[in-house]
Enzyme design. Structure first.
Site, short mmCIF file in Angstrom:
data_model
loop_
_atom_site.label_atom_id
_atom_site.label_comp_id
_atom_site.label_asym_id
_atom_site.label_seq_id
_atom_site.Cartn_x
_atom_site.Cartn_y
_atom_site.Cartn_z
N ARG A 137 7.88 -42.04 20.70
CA ARG A 137 8.79 -40.89 20.58
C ARG A 137 9.63 -41.08 19.32
O ARG A 137 10.39 -42.05 19.21
CB ARG A 137 9.72 -40.82 21.79
N ASN A 195 8.56 -36.32 39.62
CA ASN A 195 8.98 -35.30 38.66
C ASN A 195 8.06 -34.09 38.80
O ASN A 195 6.85 -34.23 38.72
CB ASN A 195 8.92 -35.83 37.24
N ARG A 199 7.32 -31.49 36.95
CA ARG A 199 7.17 -30.75 35.68
C ARG A 199 6.11 -31.42 34.83
O ARG A 199 5.65 -32.51 35.15
CB ARG A 199 8.50 -30.82 34.92
N LYS A 223 12.78 -43.09 27.46
CA LYS A 223 11.55 -43.78 27.12
C LYS A 223 11.34 -43.75 25.61
O LYS A 223 11.69 -42.76 24.95
CB LYS A 223 10.36 -43.10 27.81
#
Ligand code: MV4
Length: 449
Positions: free
Chosen positions: A339, A290, A292, A237
């Site tokens: 990011r 997911n 986490r 991503k």
């Protein structure tokens, strides 16, 4: 609440978790590899223990080394961050056997969600919408050909143990199926030690939309709305935003309610993310979960005001959701994350080395999560994420304006970064209008050639 927590991670997420612990009055223990001796997560923890050589397999993924550090430091709990040991059910079991609380779901639930086909069936049973496909594993190419007759082409073969796009093949007709079946199966066997495959109807231009959930250890589950994560390249991503422009209040509420019921039944605990694909008709279909905290969790923190890492720590110490979350969860404004990777902005080759200059933007509604600094070193052994730039505006237009301003003030010298790529994406007409799907980056990069 815990007295002392070990953070089994590095980089920005290690620092993020240490900060949450510090603010809750919990003592912290960092672990580090020989390549991370001068890292901020080491400097800012109360104690730090070197657990081995630079390669992840020799340090951050070395279960006996991490557990030994936890025992020597006498911690009550381990926070795994994301990646590394975060979705390793065996590690969570070793923690349990060592009387150390693993901050995450129970190993049984992590194992269920790690077997994608089982997770799919569990969601189906709880009335979470799934794509048409197989009811379990398809053992032979013949079985797959039969299944595809009812599902209809195109279909996609996926590895039950899969992740990151490996062990997947798109199949457009029956003739091609046997070869692609065997290719996917051997790729999965190589990558995951298991070649089992299942089938789904293939969506040509999906959007990737995921729901954040929190579950306490008393059977209560809450959803904290969704994130739109379609801007990605090769399953990495690049930009995420919350909320998604495509999700209506009604869809949000319906999916939210169904997920709460489903995850309570499954016995889910702690933070998790439920991933969906959205098709051209704006229908959402579960694909995987997911177990986490995720890289992009700050955009949810911005729109909800909830500190997700503190929530993880409180949940793991036995606190009820009603004592962690506001009485009524509401969404405020719009958040976007870029990011920032240490890589070439066009060629995407990783860029390790010494950072010679580093200026981080700030101001109202601007957050930077990073463990980097001027004179800091990006080692070549780990993933290339060096910072997350997150903004919050009253609406998407303000968030975009803030991001453009903040990107222009983010200075990193000495290594290549993806900052200029982000600036180019923010100029794109389709991106600005919110008109994109998971193929956006492919088209964007092809147009730039
Ligand atoms: C799909 C799909 C289309 N149809 N499943 C890729 C990684 C894995 N987590 C799921 N993936 C996909 N599954 C069906 N039935 C397209 C993808 C996909 C994708 C999904 C989310 C974000 C980016 C993606 C990029 C390529 C393919």
């Amino acid at each position: 609440m815990f007295r002392k927590v070990l953070v089994a991670n590095r980089g920005e997420i290690a620092l993020r978790v240490l900060n949450a612990c510090r603010e809750l009055g919990i003592r912290t223990v960092a672990v580090y590899s020989e390549a991370d001796r001068n890292s901020l997560h080491v400097r800012f923890a109360d104690e730090a223990i070197c657990i081995g050589p630079p390669r992840p397999a020799d340090s951050y993924l070395n279960v006996p080394a991490v557990i030994s550090a936890a025992e020597i430091a006498d911690v009550d709990a381990i926070h795994p961050g994301y990646g590394l040991l975060s979705e390793n059910a065996n590690f969570a079991e070793v923690c349990r056997a060592s009387n150390i609380k693993f901050i995450g779901p129970p190993p049984e639930v992590t194992r269920l969600m790690g077997e994608k086909e089982k997770a799919r069936q569990a969601m189906k049973k709880a009335k979470v919408p799934i794509l048409p496909g197989s009811d379990g594993i398809l053992l032979t190419a013949d079985e797959a050909v039969e299944c595809a007759k009812t599902v209809g082409y195109p279909v996609i073969m996926k590895a039950k143990a899969g992740g990151g796009g490996r062990g997947m093949r798109i199949v457009r007709n029956a003739e091609d199926l046997p070869n692609l079946f065997h290719a996917a199966s051997s790729e999965a066997a190589n990558a995951f030690g298991n070649g089992d495959l299942y089938m789904e109807k293939f969506i040509e231009r999906p959007r990737h939309i995921e729901f954040q959930v929190l579950a306490d250890e008393h059977g209560n589950v809450a959803t904290l709305f969704e994130r739109e994560c379609s801007i990605q390249r090769r399953h990495q991503k690049l930009i995420e935003e919350a909320p998604s422009l495509q999700v209506t209040p009604k869809m949000r509420e319906e999916i939210g309610k169904t997920l709460c019921r489903c995850l309570s039944e499954i016995g889910y605990q702690n933070a998790g993310t439920v991933e969906f694909l959205m098709d051209e008709d704006r229908q959402l279909y579960f694909i995987e979960m997911n177990t986490r905290i995720q890289v992009e969790h700050p955009i949810t923190e911005f729109i909800t005001g909830v500190d997700l890492v503190k929530a993880q720590l409180l949940i793991a110490s036995g606190e009820k959701l009603s004592n962690i979350l506001p009485a009524k969860l509401e969404m405020r404004g719009h958040a976007i994350e870029c990011r920032i990777n240490a890589e070439h902005p066009q060629k995407f080759t990783p860029s390790a080395g010494k950072i010679t200059a580093f200026n981080v933007p700030g101001g109202n509604g601007v957050r930077v999560d990073t463990a980097q600094y001027a004179e800091g070193v990006v080692p070549p052994y780990y993933d290339s994420l060096i910072a997350k730039l997150i903004v919050h505006g009253v609406d998407r237009a303000e968030a975009i304006a803030k991001m453009e301003r903040a990107l222009s003030q983010f200075v990193v010298q000495g290594i290549d970064t993806s900052i200029s790529l982000h600036q180019a994406i923010f100029q794109d007409e389709g991106f600005r209008k919110g008109e994109f799907d998971t193929k956006f980056m492919e088209r964007f990069l092809a147009d730039k050639q």
